[in-house]
Enzyme design. Sequence first.
Site, PDB file in Angstrom:
ATOM      1  N   HIS A 265       0.867  -1.208   0.000  1.00 39.10           N
ATOM      2  CA  HIS A 265       0.000   0.000   0.000  1.00 39.10           C
ATOM      3  C   HIS A 265       0.895   1.247   0.000  1.00 39.10           C
ATOM      4  O   HIS A 265       1.718   1.398  -0.880  1.00 39.10           O
ATOM      5  CB  HIS A 265      -0.945  -0.100   1.202  1.00 39.10           C
ATOM      6  N   HIS A 306      -2.019  -2.269  -9.601  1.00 41.31           N
ATOM      7  CA  HIS A 306      -3.002  -1.630  -8.714  1.00 41.31           C
ATOM      8  C   HIS A 306      -4.250  -2.502  -8.686  1.00 41.31           C
ATOM      9  O   HIS A 306      -4.622  -3.099  -9.691  1.00 41.31           O
ATOM     10  CB  HIS A 306      -3.368  -0.229  -9.255  1.00 41.31           C
ATOM     11  N   ASP A 364       2.910   5.612  -6.614  1.00 39.59           N
ATOM     12  CA  ASP A 364       4.145   5.517  -5.814  1.00 39.59           C
ATOM     13  C   ASP A 364       5.401   5.456  -6.661  1.00 39.59           C
ATOM     14  O   ASP A 364       6.506   5.539  -6.129  1.00 39.59           O
ATOM     15  CB  ASP A 364       4.077   4.266  -4.928  1.00 39.59           C
TER      16      ASP A 364
HETATM   17  C1  SDX Z   1      -1.302   2.159  -3.345  1.00 38.78           C
HETATM   18  O1  SDX Z   1      -6.061   0.801  -3.259  1.00 38.78           O
HETATM   19  C2  SDX Z   1      -5.554   1.948  -3.494  1.00 38.78           C
HETATM   20  O2  SDX Z   1      -6.215   2.824  -3.991  1.00 38.78           O
HETATM   21  C3  SDX Z   1      -4.111   2.120  -3.056  1.00 38.78           C
HETATM   22  C4  SDX Z   1      -3.449   3.446  -3.432  1.00 38.78           C
HETATM   23  C5  SDX Z   1      -4.077   4.590  -2.702  1.00 38.78           C
HETATM   24  O3  SDX Z   1      -3.942   5.731  -3.186  1.00 38.78           O
HETATM   25  O4  SDX Z   1      -4.598   4.374  -1.571  1.00 38.78           O
HETATM   26  O5  SDX Z   1      -3.565   3.657  -4.829  1.00 38.78           O
HETATM   27  C6  SDX Z   1      -1.971   3.446  -3.051  1.00 38.78           C
HETATM   28  O6  SDX Z   1      -1.258   1.331  -2.475  1.00 38.78           O
HETATM   29  C7  SDX Z   1      -0.767   1.903  -4.718  1.00 38.78           C
HETATM   30  C8  SDX Z   1      -0.188   0.435  -4.887  1.00 38.78           C
HETATM   31  C9  SDX Z   1       1.229   0.453  -4.319  1.00 38.78           C
HETATM   32  N1  SDX Z   1       1.760  -0.904  -4.222  1.00 38.78           N
HETATM   33  C10 SDX Z   1       2.782  -1.313  -5.033  1.00 38.78           C
HETATM   34  O7  SDX Z   1       3.264  -0.639  -5.932  1.00 38.78           O
HETATM   35  C11 SDX Z   1       3.323  -2.694  -4.689  1.00 38.78           C
HETATM   36  C12 SDX Z   1       3.511  -3.508  -5.976  1.00 38.78           C
HETATM   37  N2  SDX Z   1       2.165  -3.803  -6.488  1.00 38.78           N
HETATM   38  C13 SDX Z   1       1.606  -5.120  -6.158  1.00 38.78           C
HETATM   39  O8  SDX Z   1       1.947  -5.562  -4.884  1.00 38.78           O
HETATM   40  C14 SDX Z   1       0.136  -5.235  -6.558  1.00 38.78           C
HETATM   41  O9  SDX Z   1       0.042  -4.778  -7.844  1.00 38.78           O
HETATM   42  C15 SDX Z   1      -0.928  -4.572  -5.718  1.00 38.78           C
HETATM   43  C16 SDX Z   1      -0.824  -4.957  -4.280  1.00 38.78           C
HETATM   44  C17 SDX Z   1      -0.848  -3.086  -5.826  1.00 38.78           C
HETATM   45  C18 SDX Z   1      -2.293  -5.039  -6.263  1.00 38.78           C
HETATM   46  O10 SDX Z   1      -2.388  -6.376  -6.015  1.00 38.78           O
HETATM   47  P1  SDX Z   1      -3.730  -7.224  -6.388  1.00 38.78           P
HETATM   48  O11 SDX Z   1      -4.803  -6.341  -6.923  1.00 38.78           O
HETATM   49  O12 SDX Z   1      -4.045  -8.079  -5.224  1.00 38.78           O
HETATM   50  O13 SDX Z   1      -3.258  -8.043  -7.624  1.00 38.78           O
HETATM   51  P2  SDX Z   1      -2.537  -9.439  -7.509  1.00 38.78           P
HETATM   52  O14 SDX Z   1      -1.498  -9.384  -6.431  1.00 38.78           O
HETATM   53  O15 SDX Z   1      -3.591 -10.490  -7.453  1.00 38.78           O
HETATM   54  O16 SDX Z   1      -1.765  -9.481  -8.896  1.00 38.78           O
HETATM   55  C19 SDX Z   1      -2.439  -9.880 -10.090  1.00 38.78           C
HETATM   56  C20 SDX Z   1      -1.346 -10.527 -10.946  1.00 38.78           C
HETATM   57  C21 SDX Z   1      -0.560 -11.587 -10.164  1.00 38.78           C
HETATM   58  O17 SDX Z   1      -0.081 -12.553 -11.103  1.00 38.78           O
HETATM   59  P3  SDX Z   1      -0.972 -13.952 -11.231  1.00 38.78           P
HETATM   60  O18 SDX Z   1      -1.102 -14.517  -9.851  1.00 38.78           O
HETATM   61  O19 SDX Z   1      -2.284 -13.511 -11.857  1.00 38.78           O
HETATM   62  O20 SDX Z   1      -0.105 -14.757 -12.173  1.00 38.78           O
HETATM   63  O21 SDX Z   1      -0.376  -9.537 -11.311  1.00 38.78           O
HETATM   64  C22 SDX Z   1       0.894  -9.840 -10.737  1.00 38.78           C
HETATM   65  C23 SDX Z   1       0.636 -10.847  -9.624  1.00 38.78           C
HETATM   66  O22 SDX Z   1       1.769 -11.689  -9.439  1.00 38.78           O
HETATM   67  N3  SDX Z   1       1.418  -8.596 -10.194  1.00 38.78           N
HETATM   68  C24 SDX Z   1       2.700  -8.214 -10.300  1.00 38.78           C
HETATM   69  C25 SDX Z   1       2.748  -6.951  -9.684  1.00 38.78           C
HETATM   70  N4  SDX Z   1       1.526  -6.618  -9.217  1.00 38.78           N
HETATM   71  C26 SDX Z   1       0.706  -7.637  -9.528  1.00 38.78           C
HETATM   72  N5  SDX Z   1       3.785  -8.799 -10.841  1.00 38.78           N
HETATM   73  C27 SDX Z   1       4.957  -8.110 -10.779  1.00 38.78           C
HETATM   74  N6  SDX Z   1       5.079  -6.880 -10.204  1.00 38.78           N
HETATM   75  C28 SDX Z   1       4.005  -6.272  -9.655  1.00 38.78           C
HETATM   76  N7  SDX Z   1       4.118  -5.064  -9.068  1.00 38.78           N
END
Ligand code: SDX
Length: 424
Positions: A265, A306, A364
Amino acid sequence: MTDKTARLMVEGLAADVELPIYASAVGPDVIDVTSLTKNGYFTYDPGFMSTAACESKITFIDGGKGVLLHRGYPIDQLAEHSDFLETSYLLLKGELPNAEQKKTFVQAVKDHSEVAPSVANLIQTFAKDAHPMAVLCSAVAALAAVYHSEIDITNDNDRDITAYRLIGQMPTLAAMTYKHLQGEDFVAPNAALEYAENYLNMTFGKTGESKVNPVLAKAMDRIFLLHADHEQNASTSTVRLSGSSGTNPFAAIAAGISTLWGPAHGGANEAVLAMLEEIGSVDNIDTYVEKAKDKADPFRLMGFGHRVYKNFDPRAKVMKQTCDEVLAELGLENDPLLAMAKKLEKIALEDEYFIKKKLYPNVDFYSGIIMKAIGIPPEMFTVIFATGRAVGWYAHWDEMVSEPYKIGRPRQLYTGYTQRDYPA
Ligand code: SDX
């Protein structure tokens, strides 16, 4: 309410379950499933991927189109024409302030920006290697010790004053946290300075002098503005759930700070910098992109992806423009971190894996590069995020407590032992 209903046919139930559908102003309508319980069922939605936990009028996000509206105004227009305190007023009150309303609001925030000595003393008890988010979380919780008996959450005026105190004191607490951990004296809020300028002066200034670069002050204000609110994200949902028990609003905000800290997050901005420093050079980027794509490898590209945006995060676009402005002002256009970030973004946006999974840079991704250029250490990045987001948390709490509400109490899918007797 709409005249549409959803009809759920469940084997074994004597009749289909009719579920009312409520219309949104824009975005998905919702199916009211509250009557399922009396039919012996719960809905199941880990991570709340398809759950509307509340009704709100504050912020709308269209993840597919990369749209973010605050009370109907697009984020890029607010970033260009508004400022953080004006947008804060909009989030809290629902309309942009006129000149007189803005002047009164800005002055009220200034009048409530001093931190109580007991909270200043608390900050000074922390070890110098404490993480600033732990310090900030404790300090905001301590505001519940300073302001408790005098707050009647059913009283509009009490809620307004609490908003002024929170918005006014968050930058002061953030700066005090930084100063303490640096072993430097606190610098008091200066009513002659604008909000973001005042934050930078309290952070990097010395008592009695205040010279802040206006380009950096504008960039800081925009960073606060871009982080101000974001619908029902994890930390905002935490504040709503915590606040639904009727707890002290500062205690509910402290719960939100705890949630924001995580790297999935708000902690991602700090994690982006750590990732870029771990990658070390543009030459290593391909290796790390492959690691990010490897499901067996826990490495993820911080600042990408996201839960809602399956298109560019509109905040990231504005943040990138601000990043270019700040680095140009500081003569850092050739900053190696920026070069790596831009190369990483280019590769990721062209790579089949990221395209298929709709992983774009989020808010971010660039914010950390800007803050590092301004001189803010990475462990302070999420503190800055929390300082901007505090008004969004508060606006959602205020929206909830202004209307009749119930304590949030989700149920579960229980798969543990059924009843068994204690061995004789
Ligand atoms: C914020 O919710 C909000 O509005 C949050 C926010 C706000 O203003 O409050 O916008 C602020 O938190 C922004 C997000 C910051 N976090 C990051 O940058 C961390 C890296 N991102 C990931 O951890 C991830 O993308 C999330 C946590 C942001 C979202 O995760 P989800 O929606 O639970 O998606 P998921 O983990 O199920 O991923 C879907 C697929 C997966 O692959 P499969 O299992 O389908 O094969 O996408 C892949 C994931 O492995 N994936 C990534 C990835 N993010 C998702 N692969 C590589 N790098 C990434 N960053």
